[in-house]
Enzyme design. Structure first.
Site, PDB file in Angstrom:
ATOM      1  N   ASP A  12       0.869  -1.181   0.000  1.00 39.11           N
ATOM      2  CA  ASP A  12       0.000   0.000   0.000  1.00 39.11           C
ATOM      3  C   ASP A  12       0.900   1.224   0.000  1.00 39.11           C
ATOM      4  OD1 ASP A  12      -2.365   1.571   0.217  1.00 39.11           O
ATOM      5  OD2 ASP A  12      -1.949   1.853   2.336  1.00 39.11           O
ATOM      6  N   SER A  13       0.305   2.371  -0.285  1.00 35.19           N
ATOM      7  CA  SER A  13       1.064   3.615  -0.225  1.00 35.19           C
ATOM      8  C   SER A  13       1.473   3.933   1.217  1.00 35.19           C
ATOM      9  CB  SER A  13       0.215   4.758  -0.780  1.00 35.19           C
ATOM     10  OG  SER A  13      -1.021   4.806  -0.090  1.00 35.19           O
ATOM     11  N   TYR A  44      -0.264   8.639  -2.279  1.00 35.84           N
ATOM     12  CA  TYR A  44      -0.184   8.500  -3.729  1.00 35.84           C
ATOM     13  C   TYR A  44      -1.355   9.233  -4.404  1.00 35.84           C
ATOM     14  CZ  TYR A  44       3.094   4.426  -3.494  1.00 35.84           C
ATOM     15  OH  TYR A  44       4.157   3.587  -3.291  1.00 35.84           O
ATOM     16  N   GLY A  45      -2.411   9.458  -3.632  1.00 34.47           N
ATOM     17  CA  GLY A  45      -3.709   9.871  -4.185  1.00 34.47           C
ATOM     18  C   GLY A  45      -3.740  11.180  -4.933  1.00 34.47           C
ATOM     19  N   CYS A  75      -3.791  -0.905  -2.378  1.00 37.22           N
ATOM     20  CA  CYS A  75      -4.052   0.527  -2.553  1.00 37.22           C
ATOM     21  C   CYS A  75      -4.925   0.756  -3.795  1.00 37.22           C
ATOM     22  CB  CYS A  75      -2.702   1.220  -2.727  1.00 37.22           C
ATOM     23  SG  CYS A  75      -2.799   2.969  -3.023  1.00 37.22           S
ATOM     24  N   ASN A  76      -6.091   1.341  -3.596  1.00 37.38           N
ATOM     25  CA  ASN A  76      -6.983   1.628  -4.720  1.00 37.38           C
ATOM     26  C   ASN A  76      -6.316   2.527  -5.751  1.00 37.38           C
ATOM     27  OD1 ASN A  76     -10.240   1.108  -4.492  1.00 37.38           O
ATOM     28  ND2 ASN A  76      -9.188   0.904  -2.549  1.00 37.38           N
ATOM     29  N   THR A  77      -5.575   3.506  -5.265  1.00 38.77           N
ATOM     30  CA  THR A  77      -4.928   4.458  -6.165  1.00 38.77           C
ATOM     31  C   THR A  77      -3.911   3.738  -7.051  1.00 38.77           C
ATOM     32  OG1 THR A  77      -5.196   6.154  -4.467  1.00 38.77           O
ATOM     33  CG2 THR A  77      -3.609   6.609  -6.211  1.00 38.77           C
ATOM     34  N   GLU A 154      -5.838   9.453   9.106  1.00 39.71           N
ATOM     35  CA  GLU A 154      -4.442   9.363   9.577  1.00 39.71           C
ATOM     36  C   GLU A 154      -4.274  10.095  10.907  1.00 39.71           C
ATOM     37  OE1 GLU A 154      -1.256   8.545   7.709  1.00 39.71           O
ATOM     38  OE2 GLU A 154      -2.392   7.355   6.271  1.00 39.71           O
ATOM     39  N   CYS A 188     -11.036   3.145  -1.080  1.00 43.72           N
ATOM     40  CA  CYS A 188      -9.756   3.616  -0.533  1.00 43.72           C
ATOM     41  C   CYS A 188      -9.480   2.810   0.737  1.00 43.72           C
ATOM     42  CB  CYS A 188      -9.853   5.106  -0.211  1.00 43.72           C
ATOM     43  SG  CYS A 188      -8.398   5.766   0.612  1.00 43.72           S
ATOM     44  N   THR A 189      -8.194   2.522   0.936  1.00 45.55           N
ATOM     45  CA  THR A 189      -7.797   1.700   2.081  1.00 45.55           C
ATOM     46  C   THR A 189      -8.243   2.265   3.430  1.00 45.55           C
ATOM     47  OG1 THR A 189      -5.725   2.917   1.945  1.00 45.55           O
ATOM     48  CG2 THR A 189      -5.738   0.659   1.071  1.00 45.55           C
ATOM     49  N   HIS A 190      -8.356   3.591   3.506  1.00 48.56           N
ATOM     50  CA  HIS A 190      -8.643   4.209   4.808  1.00 48.56           C
ATOM     51  C   HIS A 190     -10.125   4.225   5.164  1.00 48.56           C
ATOM     52  CE1 HIS A 190      -4.587   5.528   4.154  1.00 48.56           C
ATOM     53  NE2 HIS A 190      -4.544   6.236   5.273  1.00 48.56           N
TER      54      HIS A 190
END
Ligand code: DGL
Length: 275
Positions: A12-13, A44-45, A75-77, A154, A188-190
């Site tokens: 992932d980023s 990365y987004g 990571c989706n991005t 975050e 998105c991962t978050h």
């Protein structure tokens, strides 16, 4: 060592990809996992396709040094912007999160209207629209970029009832409520950490987490290639990051849902300068 006993690589980023590892651990408890979080270069987004693609190659190349049998692009991005471009260069399977989430959304939507929230890069890539057009062309996709959500999560601002989070989410989700989507992909991962807050704003909507949708795709990929680990022992996880390992160990727990035991190793992906 037989290929099936080699670890699964996940990258992932940053640390958000641990939400995907959480799902993997629940479904594949005896697999060994090598996780890489590119914490030096997150996010990365907001970056360009060229930059993200270069990073993704380095992330995969690092995991390959650990002899992984498959790579999960958590990571989706990264998946949206780079998987298709880099896939021909690798022999190990690369499993992404976008297509499985689109597939799951196509299965559950009744009114054929699906929303997607993600980073700017994910939305710009149109990866969800492209996947959906292949899977279920009658489904309309409505993407919304939500650049404030990653920094909020975050910072630990993801608890239900947090007034700032609710305000930001209400703004981002308003157009999707207007479009009357009955299914929303948390692309998105978050975003799985915001699940309860999103569900409170869109209570009638099916919510799809791209990570959990992709675990099934990974299992299918491994099974097709006879790469599922059939051992009986509990798998291990090794964590690698490109910056701030102590912070990763401290904050990662809320993404993976348990304490991060053991050490987190710092690695540098920079190629040595030519002599
Ligand atoms: N991991 C990214 C994603 O899933 C979010 C964080 C970033 O922008 O790098 O899209």
């Amino acid at each position: 060592m037989e290929d099936k006993y080699r670890p699964i690589g996940v990258f992932d980023s940053g640390l958000g990809g641990l939400t995907v590892v959480k799902d993997l651990l629940a479904c594949l408890p005896n697999e060994d996992i090598v996780f890489f979080g590119d914490t030096a270069r997150v996010p990365y987004g907001g970056k360009s396709r060229e930059t993200i693609t270069a990073y993704v190659r380095e992330d995969i190349d690092f995991l390959l040094t650990h002899h992984v049998k498959a790579v999960m692009i958590a990571c989706n991005t990264a998946d949206s912007m780079a998987r298709e471009t880099v896939t021909p260069d690798y022999t190990v399977p690369l499993v992404g999160v976008v297509r499985p989430a689109a597939k799951q959304a196509a299965l559950v939507t009744e009114n054929r209207r699906v929303g997607v929230i993600g980073t700017k890069a994910t939305v710009e890539s149109r990866a969800y629209e492209t996947s959906m057009a292949e899977i279920a062309p009658d489904v309309q996709v409505f993407p919304v970029a939500c650049p404030l959500l990653v920094p909020l999560v975050e910072e630990g601002r993801f608890h239900r009832g947090d007034a700032v989070v609710d305000r930001v989410l209400s703004d981002y989700l308003a157009p999707l409520r207007e479009k009357k989507v009955d299914t929303l992909i948390l692309g998105c991962t978050h975003y799985p950490l915001l699940y309860d807050s999103i569900a409170a704003i869109m209570p009638e909507t099916h919510l799809i987490c791209s990570g959990s949708a992709s675990t099934e795709a990974l299992i299918n990929t491994l099974r097709e290639r006879d790469l599922l680990n059939d051992g009986q022992t509990h798998g291990s996880i090794q964590y690698y990051v490109s910056d701030a390992p102590a912070r990763f160990a401290e904050n990662g727990g809320k993404f993976i849902g348990r304490e991060i035991h053991g050490s987190v190793s710092l690695v540098s992906l920079k190629k040595p300068a030519k002599a």
